[in-house]
Design an enzyme around this catalytic site. Structure first.
Site, mmCIF file in Angstrom:
data_model
loop_
_atom_site.group_PDB
_atom_site.id
_atom_site.type_symbol
_atom_site.label_atom_id
_atom_site.label_comp_id
_atom_site.label_asym_id
_atom_site.label_seq_id
_atom_site.Cartn_x
_atom_site.Cartn_y
_atom_site.Cartn_z
ATOM 1 N N HIS A 37 -99.278 35.161 -9.214
ATOM 2 C CA HIS A 37 -98.498 34.613 -8.091
ATOM 3 C C HIS A 37 -96.998 34.824 -8.342
ATOM 4 O O HIS A 37 -96.234 35.152 -7.426
ATOM 5 C CB HIS A 37 -98.742 33.107 -7.955
ATOM 6 C CG HIS A 37 -100.174 32.724 -7.732
ATOM 7 N ND1 HIS A 37 -100.939 32.066 -8.673
ATOM 8 C CD2 HIS A 37 -100.986 32.906 -6.672
ATOM 9 C CE1 HIS A 37 -102.139 31.843 -8.192
ATOM 10 N NE2 HIS A 37 -102.216 32.348 -6.993
ATOM 11 N N SER A 186 -107.054 31.943 -10.757
ATOM 12 C CA SER A 186 -107.165 30.493 -10.905
ATOM 13 C C SER A 186 -108.551 30.117 -11.433
ATOM 14 O O SER A 186 -108.710 29.119 -12.124
ATOM 15 C CB SER A 186 -106.935 29.817 -9.560
ATOM 16 O OG SER A 186 -105.772 30.329 -8.975
HETATM 17 P P1 AMP Z 1 -104.729 32.748 -4.398
HETATM 18 O O1 AMP Z 1 -103.868 31.595 -4.763
HETATM 19 O O2 AMP Z 1 -105.816 33.032 -5.374
HETATM 20 O O3 AMP Z 1 -105.209 32.701 -2.953
HETATM 21 O O4 AMP Z 1 -103.791 34.030 -4.487
HETATM 22 C C1 AMP Z 1 -102.571 34.098 -3.795
HETATM 23 C C2 AMP Z 1 -102.050 35.508 -3.872
HETATM 24 O O5 AMP Z 1 -101.861 35.870 -5.237
HETATM 25 C C3 AMP Z 1 -103.032 36.529 -3.277
HETATM 26 O O6 AMP Z 1 -102.297 37.496 -2.540
HETATM 27 C C4 AMP Z 1 -103.653 37.127 -4.495
HETATM 28 O O7 AMP Z 1 -104.120 38.450 -4.305
HETATM 29 C C5 AMP Z 1 -102.498 37.098 -5.478
HETATM 30 N N1 AMP Z 1 -102.998 37.177 -6.856
HETATM 31 C C6 AMP Z 1 -103.960 36.403 -7.421
HETATM 32 N N2 AMP Z 1 -104.209 36.815 -8.683
HETATM 33 C C7 AMP Z 1 -103.393 37.857 -8.918
HETATM 34 C C8 AMP Z 1 -103.184 38.729 -10.038
HETATM 35 N N3 AMP Z 1 -103.864 38.594 -11.185
HETATM 36 N N4 AMP Z 1 -102.262 39.701 -9.924
HETATM 37 C C9 AMP Z 1 -101.560 39.866 -8.763
HETATM 38 N N5 AMP Z 1 -101.713 39.088 -7.676
HETATM 39 C C10 AMP Z 1 -102.612 38.094 -7.746
#
Ligand code: AMP
Length: 281
Positions: A37, A186
């Site tokens: 993030h 997460s």
């Molecule tokens: P989430 O909180 O899991 O819905 O993720 C929020 C944003 O962070 C989304 O656009 C995900 O694709 C991105 N994201 C989650 N994990 C990663 C990671 N390891 N590397 C890059 N972006 C990430």
């Protein structure tokens, strides 16, 4: 940094930003913030005048109540992280604010949402496209930042914006990984120590696909077979899919020519993890 909970309040703040002629960068998240993030926030910080991050665990994209109940929450820590990353506004709406009683309008995509994770998680992408549409309508960002970690999601959002003529640029940034290659997520916090160590099989399988293509292997079945072998060696692993897909249509490829995405969804114990890499023949 402002922490804002109501839609009315964030709309007023956005209007003030617009009055200053500043551009808005937006990073939507479900919280439990990590370096993945943060990489999105850092890029947005560089490229935009105002940086808004949302933290909202979008219940309608969860296909299992258990998964929703187990989703990690750490709001205080998240707010500290956002502050350190020089975020201007953190938007943390309640469920009732986003989905008040009587809410019944959804945004649903066709084919792209039916591939890969769409086959196993009915309603998941409808939840994603609905919340992203709502957040874009509330905030009206110039640029919104997503991770390639969720490759299918980022393709769906690019298509959503194109199909519904939304005036926002979608930026997709590389996957941030642990030292052993495991993509930050997460959900990694659900893994016990043995599972955490075993979870590296996912990236190992992706790297195997890369090395086979580099060695001129062009057989889709052969590559998938070798990837599956690596994952199946791990106790308590269960494959949802190991696929080689076209980067634009997400259709399974029948031959390897040009760019192809190797995409994997695997259960390690009771935790479902996804990952992918872009490959080129
Ligand atoms: P989430 O909180 O899991 O819905 O993720 C929020 C944003 O962070 C989304 O656009 C995900 O694709 C991105 N994201 C989650 N994990 C990663 C990671 N390891 N590397 C890059 N972006 C990430």
């Amino acid at each position: 940094m402002d922490v804002v909970r109501s839609i009315d309040e964030i709309r007023l703040m956005v209007k003030a930003v617009r009055d200053r002629d500043s551009s808005i960068g937006f990073v939507p998240t479900m919280g439990a913030l990590h370096e993945g993030h943060m990489s999105l926030m850092r890029r947005a910080r560089k490229e935009c005048g105002e940086l808004i991050v949302s933290i909202f665990v979008n219940l309608i994209q969860f296909d299992s109540g258990d998964d929703l109940a187990a989703y990690p929450h750490q709001l205080e820590t998240d707010i500290e992280i956002a502050d350190k990353e020089d975020v201007d506004i953190v938007f943390v709406p309640s469920r009732e604010e986003i989905y008040p009683e009587g809410f019944c309008t959804f945004v649903e995509q066709g084919e792209l949402a039916e591939r890969l994770c769409g086959k196993m998680r009915p309603g998941h992408f409808r939840g994603v496209t609905t919340i992203v549409t709502k957040l874009f309508n509330i905030i009206g960002p110039d640029r919104a930042y997503f991770g390639q970690k969720d490759y299918q999601q980022s393709e769906i959002i690019k298509r959503l914006v194109q199909d519904l003529n939304m005036d926002v640029n979608i930026e997709v940034l590389p996957v941030i990984r642990e030292k052993d290659g495991l993509a930050l997520s997460s959900r990694n916090s659900h893994l016990n120590a043995v599972e955490r160590s075993n979870a590296r099989c996912i990236y190992d399988a992706l790297l195997k696909a890369r090395s086979m293509i580099e060695a001129n292997e062009r057989g889709v079945g052969e590559i998938i077979n070798e990837m599956e072998k690596i994952i199946n060696l791990v106790p308590n692993s269960k494959i949802d899919y190991v696929s080689l897909v076209d980067p634009d249509t997400l259709d399974d490829v029948s031959s390897i020519t040009g760019r192809v995405v190797a995409a994997v969804a695997v259960w390690i114990g009771s935790t479902r993890l996804i990952d992918n890499i872009m490959l080129e023949a």
